[in-house]
Design an enzyme around this catalytic site. Sequence first.
Site, PDB file in Angstrom:
ATOM      1  N   ASN A  81       5.609  -1.405  11.599  1.00  0.00           N
ATOM      2  CA  ASN A  81       4.835  -0.961  10.437  1.00  0.00           C
ATOM      3  C   ASN A  81       5.218  -1.810   9.210  1.00  0.00           C
ATOM      4  O   ASN A  81       5.903  -2.824   9.343  1.00  0.00           O
ATOM      5  CB  ASN A  81       5.126   0.528  10.200  1.00  0.00           C
ATOM      6  CG  ASN A  81       3.911   1.269   9.663  1.00  0.00           C
ATOM      7  OD1 ASN A  81       3.289   0.830   8.691  1.00  0.00           O
ATOM      8  ND2 ASN A  81       3.573   2.381  10.284  1.00  0.00           N
ATOM      9  N   PHE A 131      -1.690   8.249   4.229  1.00  0.00           N
ATOM     10  CA  PHE A 131      -2.490   8.891   5.297  1.00  0.00           C
ATOM     11  C   PHE A 131      -3.758   9.559   4.754  1.00  0.00           C
ATOM     12  O   PHE A 131      -4.072  10.702   5.106  1.00  0.00           O
ATOM     13  CB  PHE A 131      -1.656   9.931   6.060  1.00  0.00           C
ATOM     14  CG  PHE A 131      -0.616   9.376   6.995  1.00  0.00           C
ATOM     15  CD1 PHE A 131      -0.552   8.018   7.302  1.00  0.00           C
ATOM     16  CD2 PHE A 131       0.313  10.223   7.606  1.00  0.00           C
ATOM     17  CE1 PHE A 131       0.409   7.516   8.185  1.00  0.00           C
ATOM     18  CE2 PHE A 131       1.279   9.736   8.489  1.00  0.00           C
ATOM     19  CZ  PHE A 131       1.323   8.380   8.771  1.00  0.00           C
ATOM     20  N   LYS A 133       5.135   3.772  17.290  1.00  0.00           N
ATOM     21  CA  LYS A 133       5.158   2.712  16.269  1.00  0.00           C
ATOM     22  C   LYS A 133       6.328   2.906  15.328  1.00  0.00           C
ATOM     23  O   LYS A 133       6.476   3.962  14.714  1.00  0.00           O
ATOM     24  CB  LYS A 133       3.848   2.714  15.489  1.00  0.00           C
ATOM     25  CG  LYS A 133       3.746   1.570  14.478  1.00  0.00           C
ATOM     26  CD  LYS A 133       2.324   1.407  13.996  1.00  0.00           C
ATOM     27  CE  LYS A 133       2.200   0.317  12.953  1.00  0.00           C
ATOM     28  NZ  LYS A 133       0.802   0.148  12.522  1.00  0.00           N
ATOM     29  N   ASN A 142       4.915   6.070   3.405  1.00  0.00           N
ATOM     30  CA  ASN A 142       4.195   6.730   2.314  1.00  0.00           C
ATOM     31  C   ASN A 142       4.030   8.236   2.456  1.00  0.00           C
ATOM     32  O   ASN A 142       3.356   8.866   1.652  1.00  0.00           O
ATOM     33  CB  ASN A 142       2.834   6.063   2.126  1.00  0.00           C
ATOM     34  CG  ASN A 142       2.988   4.586   1.780  1.00  0.00           C
ATOM     35  OD1 ASN A 142       3.789   4.240   0.918  1.00  0.00           O
ATOM     36  ND2 ASN A 142       2.272   3.730   2.481  1.00  0.00           N
ATOM     37  N   THR A 143       4.620   8.809   3.501  1.00  0.00           N
ATOM     38  CA  THR A 143       4.712  10.260   3.616  1.00  0.00           C
ATOM     39  C   THR A 143       6.210  10.565   3.534  1.00  0.00           C
ATOM     40  O   THR A 143       6.947  10.217   4.459  1.00  0.00           O
ATOM     41  CB  THR A 143       4.106  10.756   4.949  1.00  0.00           C
ATOM     42  OG1 THR A 143       2.709  10.461   4.956  1.00  0.00           O
ATOM     43  CG2 THR A 143       4.309  12.259   5.126  1.00  0.00           C
ATOM     44  N   SER A 203       5.330   5.288   8.783  1.00  0.00           N
ATOM     45  CA  SER A 203       4.712   5.048   7.477  1.00  0.00           C
ATOM     46  C   SER A 203       5.719   5.397   6.390  1.00  0.00           C
ATOM     47  O   SER A 203       6.337   6.458   6.433  1.00  0.00           O
ATOM     48  CB  SER A 203       3.467   5.906   7.286  1.00  0.00           C
ATOM     49  OG  SER A 203       3.118   5.902   5.910  1.00  0.00           O
ATOM     50  N   ASN A 225       0.835  -1.208   0.000  1.00  0.00           N
ATOM     51  CA  ASN A 225       0.000   0.000   0.000  1.00  0.00           C
ATOM     52  C   ASN A 225       0.859   1.243   0.000  1.00  0.00           C
ATOM     53  O   ASN A 225       1.954   1.273   0.553  1.00  0.00           O
ATOM     54  CB  ASN A 225      -0.979  -0.017   1.193  1.00  0.00           C
ATOM     55  CG  ASN A 225      -0.437   0.692   2.418  1.00  0.00           C
ATOM     56  OD1 ASN A 225      -0.480   1.923   2.523  1.00  0.00           O
ATOM     57  ND2 ASN A 225       0.127  -0.078   3.351  1.00  0.00           N
TER      58      ASN A 225
HETATM   59  C1  LIG Z   1      -3.646  -0.825   3.560  1.00  0.00           C
HETATM   60  C2  LIG Z   1      -2.865  -0.562   4.806  1.00  0.00           C
HETATM   61  C3  LIG Z   1      -2.963   0.666   5.431  1.00  0.00           C
HETATM   62  C4  LIG Z   1      -2.243   0.920   6.598  1.00  0.00           C
HETATM   63  N1  LIG Z   1      -2.379   2.118   7.221  1.00  0.00           N
HETATM   64  C5  LIG Z   1      -1.711   2.353   8.371  1.00  0.00           C
HETATM   65  C6  LIG Z   1      -1.884   3.578   9.063  1.00  0.00           C
HETATM   66  O1  LIG Z   1      -2.652   4.437   8.657  1.00  0.00           O
HETATM   67  N2  LIG Z   1      -1.162   3.772  10.200  1.00  0.00           N
HETATM   68  C7  LIG Z   1      -0.317   2.822  10.711  1.00  0.00           C
HETATM   69  O2  LIG Z   1       0.285   3.039  11.762  1.00  0.00           O
HETATM   70  N3  LIG Z   1      -0.153   1.642  10.086  1.00  0.00           N
HETATM   71  C8  LIG Z   1      -0.840   1.392   8.936  1.00  0.00           C
HETATM   72  N4  LIG Z   1      -0.675   0.180   8.314  1.00  0.00           N
HETATM   73  C9  LIG Z   1       0.281  -0.811   8.871  1.00  0.00           C
HETATM   74  C10 LIG Z   1      -0.404  -1.858   9.747  1.00  0.00           C
HETATM   75  O3  LIG Z   1      -1.001  -1.262  10.873  1.00  0.00           O
HETATM   76  C11 LIG Z   1       0.605  -2.918  10.216  1.00  0.00           C
HETATM   77  O4  LIG Z   1       1.570  -2.323  11.042  1.00  0.00           O
HETATM   78  C12 LIG Z   1       1.332  -3.613   9.060  1.00  0.00           C
HETATM   79  O5  LIG Z   1       0.460  -3.778   7.956  1.00  0.00           O
HETATM   80  C13 LIG Z   1       1.901  -4.968   9.453  1.00  0.00           C
HETATM   81  O6  LIG Z   1       0.883  -5.848   9.889  1.00  0.00           O
HETATM   82  P1  LIG Z   1       0.181  -6.940   8.921  1.00  0.00           P
HETATM   83  O7  LIG Z   1       1.270  -7.693   8.242  1.00  0.00           O
HETATM   84  O8  LIG Z   1      -0.662  -7.776   9.837  1.00  0.00           O
HETATM   85  O9  LIG Z   1      -0.662  -6.168   7.965  1.00  0.00           O
HETATM   86  C14 LIG Z   1      -1.388  -0.088   7.135  1.00  0.00           C
HETATM   87  C15 LIG Z   1      -1.298  -1.323   6.501  1.00  0.00           C
HETATM   88  C16 LIG Z   1      -2.015  -1.589   5.361  1.00  0.00           C
HETATM   89  C17 LIG Z   1      -1.901  -2.936   4.699  1.00  0.00           C
END
Ligand SMILES: Cc1cc2nc3c(=O)[nH]c(=O)nc-3n(C[C@H](O)[C@H](O)[C@H](O)COP(=O)(O)O)c2cc1C
Length: 344
Positions: free
Chosen positions: A235, A111, A206, A172-173, A170, A107
């Site tokens: 993350n 934000f 985080k 992505n910023t 993140s 992704n």
């Molecule tokens: C589509 C998507 C959007 C995410 N958005 C955020 C976010 O806004 N803030 C954040 O701290 N982590 C965000 N994450 C990260 C997740 O909270 C998590 O830390 C990461 O995906 C690893 O866990 P997983 O493998 O179970 O997905 C996002 C992950 C995905 C896949």
Amino acid sequence: MRLFPLVRPLLFSLEAERAHRLTIDLLTHMPGRPARHDPALGVTVAGLDFPSPVGLAAGVDKDAEAPDAFLALGFGFVEVGTLTPLPQAGNPRPRLFRLPEDRAVINRMGFNNGGQEAARARLAHRAGRPGIVGVNVGANKDAADRIADYAAGVRAMAPVASYLTINISSPNTPGLRTLQEAAALDELLAGAIEARGADGPPIFLKVAPDLATADVDAIARVALDRRIDALIVSNTTISRPPLRSAARDEAGGLSGAPLRDLALERLRDFRRATGGALPLVAAGGIASGADAYARIKAGASLVQLYTALIFHGPGLARRIEKDMMALTKTEGHQSIRTAIGSDR
Ligand SMILES: Cc1cc2nc3c(=O)[nH]c(=O)nc-3n(C[C@H](O)[C@H](O)[C@H](O)COP(=O)(O)O)c2cc1C
């Protein structure tokens, strides 16, 4: 009967972000009370009594639209956000990609969210209802002073948050992850703690999985010195282990199964660097009771997941809980609490 195997092809036939929107819309119509949990799963972190260590990671319910539905599905806690002070559109679509052959997602949402004010009103509306709902805060992409955005977010969201998460990880910023460098991090955390005030909620931080040992040590030192309440590891990753799916070359953060070993390794690094003095929350590639239990044994007090939900559906929290409990008992622990950090 499990319904999700029937529904999944339908959801997967939709563009990924549309499927996500549809899911959240459905869940907002599914109120309910928090699920019940085996008392042996209870964990206390930062003074909060979590009925189960299995939580929903940030990014699923960015705008706090359906936290109660996720609690009803069996999550022991829900983290909403990331929320920025001002609403922002995020990156152009498409920006969310399924990698089915890899059980992964890439992704680059950036934000996208409706801003803190709207989410605060929604959370204020549910005030008094049971269930732990953490609020994850970030900085607007074009903020003149990003560190100030975190203090503003803490101030705005503290009254409606069980805990607050400072998200500086993140990918992505652009430039956000540089806030993990010691001097910037120290300034940021000092500001956040001051903004929280004397009796505000606990503050979690985080971090990214893409950190060298020296980075881990520096972050751990600042986190301990500033006495934050927990670290969330981790993350998404900007690294690219070998992947098979068509979308493998998309830019953004990778999550799900290919992140699992890296996130576990980083968790172990932070366990070593903090000497157990700081509670750890594990995220990244957790898809089963065995995955969750491995993180608990490696020192996590809580776990969170996102990507596995996309592939395994809404019954996953319950299944993980059940399988984790069975593993805990098999290894001779009466409760999850005594299993935490047990594989040292
Ligand atoms: C589509 C998507 C959007 C995410 N958005 C955020 C976010 O806004 N803030 C954040 O701290 N982590 C965000 N994450 C990260 C997740 O909270 C998590 O830390 C990461 O995906 C690893 O866990 P997983 O493998 O179970 O997905 C996002 C992950 C995905 C896949």
